[in-house]
Design an enzyme around this catalytic site. Structure first.
Site, short mmCIF file in Angstrom:
data_model
loop_
_atom_site.label_atom_id
_atom_site.label_comp_id
_atom_site.label_asym_id
_atom_site.label_seq_id
_atom_site.Cartn_x
_atom_site.Cartn_y
_atom_site.Cartn_z
N CYS A 2 0.86 -1.19 0.00
CA CYS A 2 0.00 0.00 0.00
C CYS A 2 0.90 1.24 0.00
O CYS A 2 2.11 1.14 0.21
CB CYS A 2 -0.85 0.05 1.27
SG CYS A 2 -1.79 -1.46 1.55
N ARG A 29 1.34 1.67 -5.90
CA ARG A 29 1.56 0.69 -4.84
C ARG A 29 0.29 -0.08 -4.48
O ARG A 29 0.34 -1.05 -3.73
CB ARG A 29 2.08 1.40 -3.57
CG ARG A 29 3.37 2.15 -3.81
CD ARG A 29 3.78 2.89 -2.56
NE ARG A 29 4.17 1.98 -1.51
CZ ARG A 29 5.38 1.47 -1.36
NH1 ARG A 29 6.33 1.79 -2.21
NH2 ARG A 29 5.65 0.64 -0.37
N TRP A 78 -3.80 -1.83 -1.31
CA TRP A 78 -3.86 -3.08 -2.08
C TRP A 78 -4.22 -4.15 -1.06
O TRP A 78 -3.42 -4.46 -0.18
CB TRP A 78 -2.50 -3.36 -2.72
CG TRP A 78 -2.52 -4.50 -3.68
CD1 TRP A 78 -3.04 -4.49 -4.96
CD2 TRP A 78 -1.98 -5.81 -3.48
NE1 TRP A 78 -2.86 -5.72 -5.54
CE2 TRP A 78 -2.21 -6.54 -4.66
CE3 TRP A 78 -1.32 -6.44 -2.43
CZ2 TRP A 78 -1.81 -7.87 -4.81
CZ3 TRP A 78 -0.92 -7.76 -2.58
CH2 TRP A 78 -1.17 -8.46 -3.76
N ASN A 104 1.10 0.15 5.88
CA ASN A 104 1.53 -0.65 4.73
C ASN A 104 2.27 -1.85 5.29
O ASN A 104 3.25 -1.68 6.00
CB ASN A 104 2.46 0.20 3.85
CG ASN A 104 3.19 -0.62 2.80
OD1 ASN A 104 2.64 -1.57 2.26
ND2 ASN A 104 4.43 -0.25 2.53
N GLY A 105 1.80 -3.05 4.99
CA GLY A 105 2.48 -4.25 5.49
C GLY A 105 1.47 -5.25 6.03
O GLY A 105 0.26 -5.12 5.77
N GLU A 487 10.51 -12.65 -20.33
CA GLU A 487 10.15 -11.30 -19.88
C GLU A 487 9.09 -10.69 -20.81
O GLU A 487 8.16 -10.05 -20.35
CB GLU A 487 11.42 -10.43 -19.81
CG GLU A 487 11.20 -8.96 -19.49
CD GLU A 487 10.42 -8.69 -18.20
OE1 GLU A 487 10.17 -9.60 -17.42
OE2 GLU A 487 10.03 -7.51 -18.03
N LYS A 491 5.32 -9.50 -19.65
CA LYS A 491 4.76 -8.16 -19.87
C LYS A 491 3.35 -8.27 -20.46
O LYS A 491 2.43 -7.59 -20.03
CB LYS A 491 5.63 -7.34 -20.84
CG LYS A 491 6.93 -6.85 -20.29
CD LYS A 491 6.81 -5.72 -19.28
CE LYS A 491 6.71 -6.20 -17.88
NZ LYS A 491 7.88 -6.40 -17.10
N GLU A 494 0.84 -9.61 -17.80
CA GLU A 494 0.42 -8.72 -16.71
C GLU A 494 -0.36 -7.50 -17.17
O GLU A 494 -1.28 -7.07 -16.48
CB GLU A 494 1.58 -8.35 -15.78
CG GLU A 494 2.61 -7.43 -16.33
CD GLU A 494 3.71 -7.07 -15.33
OE1 GLU A 494 3.42 -6.97 -14.13
OE2 GLU A 494 4.86 -6.89 -15.76
N HIS A 510 8.31 -30.54 -27.29
CA HIS A 510 7.97 -31.67 -26.42
C HIS A 510 6.59 -31.49 -25.79
O HIS A 510 6.40 -31.79 -24.61
CB HIS A 510 9.04 -31.82 -25.33
CG HIS A 510 10.40 -32.10 -25.89
ND1 HIS A 510 10.85 -33.36 -26.18
CD2 HIS A 510 11.39 -31.26 -26.26
CE1 HIS A 510 12.06 -33.29 -26.68
NE2 HIS A 510 12.42 -32.02 -26.75
N LYS A 613 2.90 -2.87 -7.48
CA LYS A 613 4.27 -2.81 -8.00
C LYS A 613 5.22 -3.69 -7.20
O LYS A 613 6.10 -4.33 -7.75
CB LYS A 613 4.76 -1.36 -8.00
CG LYS A 613 6.17 -1.21 -8.51
CD LYS A 613 6.25 -0.32 -9.70
CE LYS A 613 7.63 -0.27 -10.30
NZ LYS A 613 7.73 -1.11 -11.51
C1 AGP Z 1 7.26 -6.66 -13.24
O1 AGP Z 1 6.65 -6.18 -14.39
C2 AGP Z 1 6.36 -7.22 -12.28
N1 AGP Z 1 5.37 -6.29 -11.90
C3 AGP Z 1 6.94 -8.07 -11.16
O2 AGP Z 1 7.18 -9.32 -11.74
C4 AGP Z 1 8.22 -7.60 -10.44
O3 AGP Z 1 9.30 -7.63 -11.33
C5 AGP Z 1 8.50 -8.53 -9.25
O4 AGP Z 1 7.45 -8.42 -8.35
C6 AGP Z 1 9.81 -8.23 -8.58
O5 AGP Z 1 9.86 -6.93 -8.05
P1 AGP Z 1 11.22 -6.30 -7.55
O6 AGP Z 1 12.13 -6.23 -8.72
O7 AGP Z 1 10.83 -4.97 -7.01
O8 AGP Z 1 11.76 -7.22 -6.50
#
Ligand code: AGP
Length: 618
Positions: A2, A29, A78, A104-105, A487, A491, A494, A510, A613
């Site tokens: 959060c 966040r 969140w 937050n936590g 990667e 992208k 997500e 396979h 994030k």
């Molecule tokens: C990236 O697009 C993602 N939102 C997610 O996979 C992110 O890379 C992952 O949570 C790791 O975060 P960090 O690099 O802050 O540790």
């Protein structure tokens, strides 16, 4: 995860308005509910609801509070404990609406604390863990502690992770912030106004002077000043070093771009140029430690993990040691007693706060004490990861607000590339002019990306227009490009909400190949490296089954281009020096493809569903 924000001032300004702007800057966040509290004339005024900040603001004017309020706390959530509803939104208060808390936590022992407080007559109205904090403080204040000492006592009872900010209706001159494993930064406009927040951009328009709170520290904010204490010793103030922030607020604002994600992709060249200037000394330190290590592990989550896969490949080119890449959530369970003394762990994290990574590192450190070294690469100064690391390299991507990591991925891979070349230098395994050619290629990555962004992105929009939107598809590759495929796939998953798999082109035969029908899209990542000839065979296999072949190649490519329905072309030389760093130069195309796809299907690429994030839950 959060976002929390606090302001306390002696100026004639609207604290409600500034608090609202503050949580808007932290919306990356979490964005399922939000709220603001202000204090005026011994009363707390709270506005909160479920939904995105703009929607809520339209309904209930989040920034309108009594004139004369001099402090405010705000929160963007969140959800973890309790659904995203108005009742569960922060701030949370005690039985008498005197104490308000934003958090937050996650508090791990909240159930037992709640039962204890309920048995004393405290009344809870939400399903959150956070709500125990105001009640605990209330309880200690009823036992004659003042506000500050009651907060310190209450916080000592909490187990888990927290960044909290607290205010009291009868203390108009005080905000208290405390942290453990969740970030809190404090910003000061000397003599006028003080701020606390989960991240620096929240108060960056007002001040660049800040302090980073450490675990178990408490900040007592007054208008334009702050005092710090250890939670366990809340009567003796302690000194902390001031940090001056170099970047300005433009770095954390959209600056004319429709979305942060697009802006941050366009910032990749400048982020890489800054990261290329990382000091030789720290690169040498990393290189020496890796050279003398018995075992090397590289660990991270999500995008940072895929950067690790690329980095591990690059480093092993110059180091005669195997590097084991393990997702951080699997680190402890997979390694267990096999983690031996004199191991080195490379930990990578944009935020430096990913809980699975922090736990992995903490576990390794507790198990082997000083006989394990942690080398970390992160983008956030003072983050939790840096506190558990022996040596840290800070990537210079600048703030990344879009939930999808983009520029930080490029800077992570580049950093690992710099470490790899430092190892090559140290070990003298190549003639100097050969190493210089690798350096030239690495230094050219910003120009190659700039050239692509300026000249070649129209093809991506065309691909998006031509893609059947209901289709799933593959990203296939071999060797170092597997990282790029994974990667790129992440992208699209997500931010475009499609099931796209980044997979080994060889392994796809396979089983996964049976999914291929006429026009099933397959994107091949195909730099002209040592895997190219075999990849040509894979392209033919998928084409023979009717697949629509889209390839990501260098400009001079011929063979795979001829086999492809569409090509995305990167203007870089076709040689081994540039191929090694193709994970950096090829990824912007896939990031942009995901971006255009997301926008095309009407999604918000900056705020993907169910995601925040930084993931601070297990
Ligand atoms: C990236 O697009 C993602 N939102 C997610 O996979 C992110 O890379 C992952 O949570 C790791 O975060 P960090 O690099 O802050 O540790």
């Amino acid at each position: 995860m959060c976002g929390i924000f606090g302001i306390i001032t002696n100026q004639e300004i609207s604290v409600g308005k500034i608090a609202l702007e503050g949580i808007k800057r932290l919306e990356y966040r979490g964005y399922d509910s939000c709220g603001i509290v202000t204090q005026y004339s011994s009363k707390l005024y709270i506005k909160k609801d479920a939904g995105k900040i703009d929607e809520i603001h339209k309904k209930i004017k989040l920034d309108e509070f009594p004139n004369g309020a001099k402090l405010a706390l705000a929160h963007t959530r969140w959800a973890t404990h309790g659904a995203p509803t108005k009742l569960n939104s922060h701030p949370h208060v005690d039985c008498h609406n005197k104490i308000a808390v934003v958090h937050n936590g996650i508090l791990e022992n909240f159930i037992e604390l709640k039962e204890e407080l309920q048995s004393k007559g405290h009344n809870f109205i939400s399903e959150t863990d956070t709500e125990i904090i105001p009640h605990l403080i209330e309880d200690y204040m009823e036992n004659d502690l003042d506000f500050k000492n009651a907060v310190a006592k209450a916080i000592q009872r909490c187990e888990g992770a927290y960044g909290v900010a607290i205010c009291h209706a009868d203390y108009p001159n005080t905000i208290i912030a405390v942290r453990k494993e969740s970030p809190i930064v404090v910003g000061i406009e000397e003599g006028n106004t003080s701020y606390c927040a989960s991240d620096i951009p929240a108060f960056l328009p007002y001040t660049r002077t800040c302090y980073l709170l450490d675990d178990d520290e408490m900040a007592v904010l007054k208008p334009g000043s702050v005092e710090f204490f250890d939670v366990k010793d809340s009567n003796v103030p302690k000194k902390k070093a001031i940090q001056k922030i170099e970047w300005n607020i433009d770095a954390a604002e959209k600056g004319g771009y429709e979305h942060f994600m697009l802006k941050e992709i366009y910032e990749e060249p400048s982020a890489l140029r800054r990261t290329l200037k990382i000091s030789k000394d720290i690169l040498k330190t990393f290189a020496k430690i890796l050279w003398s290590a018995k075992n090397i592990y590289i660990t991270a989550a999500g995008t940072s993990f895929y950067a690790s896969l690329a980095g591990k490949f690059i480093i092993t080119k110059f180091l005669d040691k195997y590097i084991e890449a393990i997702e951080c959530s699997e680190f402890q369970i997979q390694l267990g007693d096999a983690l031996k003394e004199d191991s080195v762990i490379i930990a990578i994290s944009q935020s430096g706060e990913t809980i699975d990574l922090i736990e992995a590192i903490r576990w390794a450190k507790e198990k082997l004490k000083n006989r394990v070294k942690v080398l970390s690469i992160t983008n956030v100064v003072g983050s939790t990861l840096t506190r558990y690391s022996d040596h840290v390299i800070l990537t210079q991507a600048g703030p990344e607000i879009g939930v999808a990591a983009t520029k930080t991925y490029c800077t992570q891979v580049l950093t690992l590339g710099l470490v790899a070349l430092e190892i090559a230098d140290l070990r003298k395994i190549l003639p100097d002019n050969e190493i210089e050619k690798y350096y030239d290629a690495l230094r050219s990555t910003p120009d190659i990306i700039e050239d692509f962004l300026n000249n070649d992105i129209e093809i991506l929009k065309k691909i998006v227009k031509n893609l059947e939107k209901t289709h799933n598809f593959f990203f296939l590759a071999r060797g170092i490009s597997l990282a790029t495929a994974k990667e790129g796939g992440l992208k699209l998953k997500e931010i475009a909400c499609r099931f796209i798999e980044g997979y080994s082109a060889a392994h796809a035969k396979h089983g996964p190949i049976s999914l291929v029908r006429k026009d099933f899209p397959i994107i091949f990542i195909a730099p002209p490296d040592e895997t190219y000839d075999r990849l040509v065979g894979n392209v033919m296999e998928f084409k023979a089954r009717g697949g629509k072949i889209i390839s990501l190649v260098v400009k001079s490519d011929k063979t795979i281009t001829d086999l492809s329905d569409i090509t995305i072309r990167i203007n870089q030389p076709a040689n081994k020096y540039y191929n090694l760093f193709s994970p950096i130069t090829f990824i912007p195309a896939l990031q942009l493809l995901a971006y255009f796809y997301s926008v095309d299907v009407g999604l918000d690429p900056d705020q993907p569903q169910n995601l925040a994030k930084t993931v601070t839950v297990h």
